[in-house]
Scaffold this motif. Structure first.
Motif, PDB file in Angstrom:
ATOM      1  N   PRO A 140      23.606 -15.044 -34.615  1.00 35.23           N
ATOM      2  CA  PRO A 140      23.268 -16.044 -33.602  1.00 35.23           C
ATOM      3  C   PRO A 140      21.781 -16.102 -33.282  1.00 35.23           C
ATOM      4  N   ASP A 141      21.359 -17.254 -32.852  1.00 39.15           N
ATOM      5  CA  ASP A 141      20.039 -17.414 -32.258  1.00 39.15           C
ATOM      6  C   ASP A 141      20.060 -16.683 -30.924  1.00 39.15           C
ATOM      7  N   VAL A 152      22.606 -16.718 -27.044  1.00 39.08           N
ATOM      8  CA  VAL A 152      23.378 -15.663 -26.368  1.00 39.08           C
ATOM      9  C   VAL A 152      22.681 -15.192 -25.094  1.00 39.08           C
ATOM     10  N   MET A 153      21.404 -15.517 -24.942  1.00 34.19           N
ATOM     11  CA  MET A 153      20.675 -15.178 -23.718  1.00 34.19           C
ATOM     12  C   MET A 153      21.165 -15.995 -22.529  1.00 34.19           C
ATOM     13  N   VAL A 195      18.859 -10.373 -20.231  1.00 35.83           N
ATOM     14  CA  VAL A 195      18.553 -10.522 -21.654  1.00 35.83           C
ATOM     15  C   VAL A 195      17.275 -11.343 -21.808  1.00 35.83           C
ATOM     16  N   ALA A 196      16.425 -10.919 -22.745  1.00 39.10           N
ATOM     17  CA  ALA A 196      15.209 -11.650 -23.087  1.00 39.10           C
ATOM     18  C   ALA A 196      15.072 -11.651 -24.606  1.00 39.10           C
ATOM     19  N   VAL A 197      14.336 -12.624 -25.111  1.00 40.33           N
ATOM     20  CA  VAL A 197      14.141 -12.775 -26.555  1.00 40.33           C
ATOM     21  C   VAL A 197      12.657 -12.678 -26.854  1.00 40.33           C
ATOM     22  N   LEU A 198      12.333 -11.901 -27.875  1.00 40.62           N
ATOM     23  CA  LEU A 198      10.946 -11.677 -28.273  1.00 40.62           C
ATOM     24  C   LEU A 198      10.729 -12.276 -29.650  1.00 40.62           C
ATOM     25  N   ARG A 199       9.653 -13.088 -29.795  1.00 43.48           N
ATOM     26  CA  ARG A 199       9.340 -13.694 -31.094  1.00 43.48           C
ATOM     27  C   ARG A 199       7.828 -13.675 -31.323  1.00 43.48           C
ATOM     28  N   LEU A 240       7.579 -14.054 -25.267  1.00 42.36           N
ATOM     29  CA  LEU A 240       8.860 -13.599 -24.760  1.00 42.36           C
ATOM     30  C   LEU A 240       9.473 -14.708 -23.936  1.00 42.36           C
ATOM     31  N   ILE A 241      10.765 -14.948 -24.115  1.00 42.35           N
ATOM     32  CA  ILE A 241      11.514 -15.907 -23.304  1.00 42.35           C
ATOM     33  C   ILE A 241      12.630 -15.135 -22.610  1.00 42.35           C
ATOM     34  N   ALA A 242      12.665 -15.208 -21.308  1.00 43.41           N
ATOM     35  CA  ALA A 242      13.646 -14.457 -20.524  1.00 43.41           C
ATOM     36  C   ALA A 242      14.565 -15.418 -19.786  1.00 43.41           C
ATOM     37  N   GLU A 243      15.832 -15.066 -19.713  1.00 45.50           N
ATOM     38  CA  GLU A 243      16.758 -15.893 -18.934  1.00 45.50           C
ATOM     39  C   GLU A 243      16.365 -15.882 -17.453  1.00 45.50           C
TER      40      GLU A 243
END
Length: 370
Positions: free
Chosen positions: A210-211, A215-216, A222-226, A242-245
């Motif tokens: 999943p992207d 799921v964030m 949950v946070a996503v790091l790119r 970083l993108i954080a919910e």
């Protein structure tokens, strides 16, 4: 005598990929091939070159500390609020900012191992305990190369403030799929932040992986790091995000930002790269196709190579690692060895990968490698 903190004195030095020009001079060849640092082989995007030229006259001024234009572009690109975003000098600096924001002595950081080599160093610098959870075989009879999310969830305790899930995993290239990841995220305590480290997300082709941004949603811990260093081709400019919910997570990370550390040139280049997404997709498709060719060629040579979801492949050669990496280097091929475990090989151009395969054949002819 002035002394650094004991934790800092004990830190191993980070080892970047070796300079190919230095190796070529050392062994007396015209050119060495570097397949060690997971860079893309393509030159900078044309729009990036134009943006750099346009921004260059402004480099006598400090950059925009808030990276407002870049943040807005990222927010529009991903459909999030600007307040959910934090930018940094590469994803690795954001990892450090996360540790600074959420950890202190007496707390812990959990992650799979082996995974991104900076994770244990971040814990050490923060004075936190590193909880390392061994990888598990991703396929029957295969080597340990995949996150064991059930074990990772079980290892989290009331001191754990931060969990890194590198997906796809560096250096093995494997990725966890949606059911396992969602089950894991639902099991993590609300007070523990899970960071989905997706530096290689653009190279994922398995539809079951999943992207992280999907799921964030609805999960405030949950946070996503790119990063722009890999698929977007900006490794030399150092810009990640970083993108954080929960916007409060991004705000905390922004508070530990080193002022002006994302340069004017980096910001301009990242905005231009985002606007060139179709060209980036085309380049990624070429890398993925070459990844498939390289994987097949390595398997034909007897290497137990898993299906990679990144722009590199993993050779789990165990105790043969140091010997094989040295033999390849003697033949002008630079890879990234992890002693006693395996070798990470970046997917290069077809010509570079052919040089790797020829070197492997020469090594095997001289001294067969299992």
């Amino acid at each position: 005598m002035v002394s650094a903190r004991p934790a800092v004195q004990q830190l191993p030095a980070y080892r970047p990929g070796r300079n190919p020009a230095d190796l070529a001079r050392e062994i007396g060849v015209d050119r060495a091939v570097k397949l060690a640092s997971n860079e893309v082989a393509f030159p900078p995007l044309p729009a990036v070159v134009e943006a750099l030229a346009a921004a260059a006259p402004e480099t006598n001024r400090y950059p925009d500390n808030g990276a407002v234009v870049l943040t807005r572009a990222l927010a529009e690109h991903y459909g999030v609020d600007p307040g959910q975003i934090a930018t940094g000098c590469g994803a690795v600096m954001l990892c450090q900012q996360l540790a600074q924001s959420f950890n202190e002595p007496g707390t812990s950081i959990a992650f799979a191992w082996r995974s991104f080599e900076m994770y244990p160093l971040l814990a050490q610098v923060a004075g936190a305990r590193a909880i390392q959870v061994p990888l598990t075989p991703g396929r029957s009879g295969g080597p340990a190369d995949t996150h064991d999310l059930d074990a990772l969830a079980a290892a989290i305790d009331d001191t754990t403030r931060l969990v890194f899930v590198c997906n796809p995993n560096n250096p093995t290239g494997t990725a966890v799929r949606r059911p396992e990841l969602e089950r894991f995220l639902d099991a993590v305590p609300a007070g523990t932040l899970v960071v989905l480290d997706e530096a290689y997300r653009e190279f994922v082709t398995d539809p079951e992986v999943p992207d992280g941004l999907e799921v964030m949603r609805g999960r405030p811990n949950v946070a996503v790091l790119r990063t722009f260093s890999k698929a977007w081709g900006l490794a030399g400019l150092r810009v990640g995000y970083l993108i954080a919910e929960d916007p409060a997570v991004a705000e905390a990370v922004r508070k530990t930002y080193v002022p002006f550390s994302v340069s004017t040139l980096a910001q301009a280049a990242a905005v231009a790269a985002l606007a060139s997404e179709e060209e980036v997709r085309s380049r990624v498709a070429a890398v993925v196709a070459e990844r498939g060719r390289l994987t097949a060629a390595l398997r034909e040579r007897g290497f137990d190579v898993a299906d990679s979801q990144a722009n590199f492949v993993w050779l789990p050669v165990g105790e043969q690692t140091a010997e094989l990496a040295a033999a390849l280097e003697a033949r002008a091929i630079i890879t990234r060895p992890f002693a006693g475990e395996g070798i990470r090989v970046t997917v290069g151009t077809p010509e570079e990968d052919d040089a790797l395969l020829a070197a492997l054949d020469a090594v095997r002819a001289a001294a067969p490698v299992p």
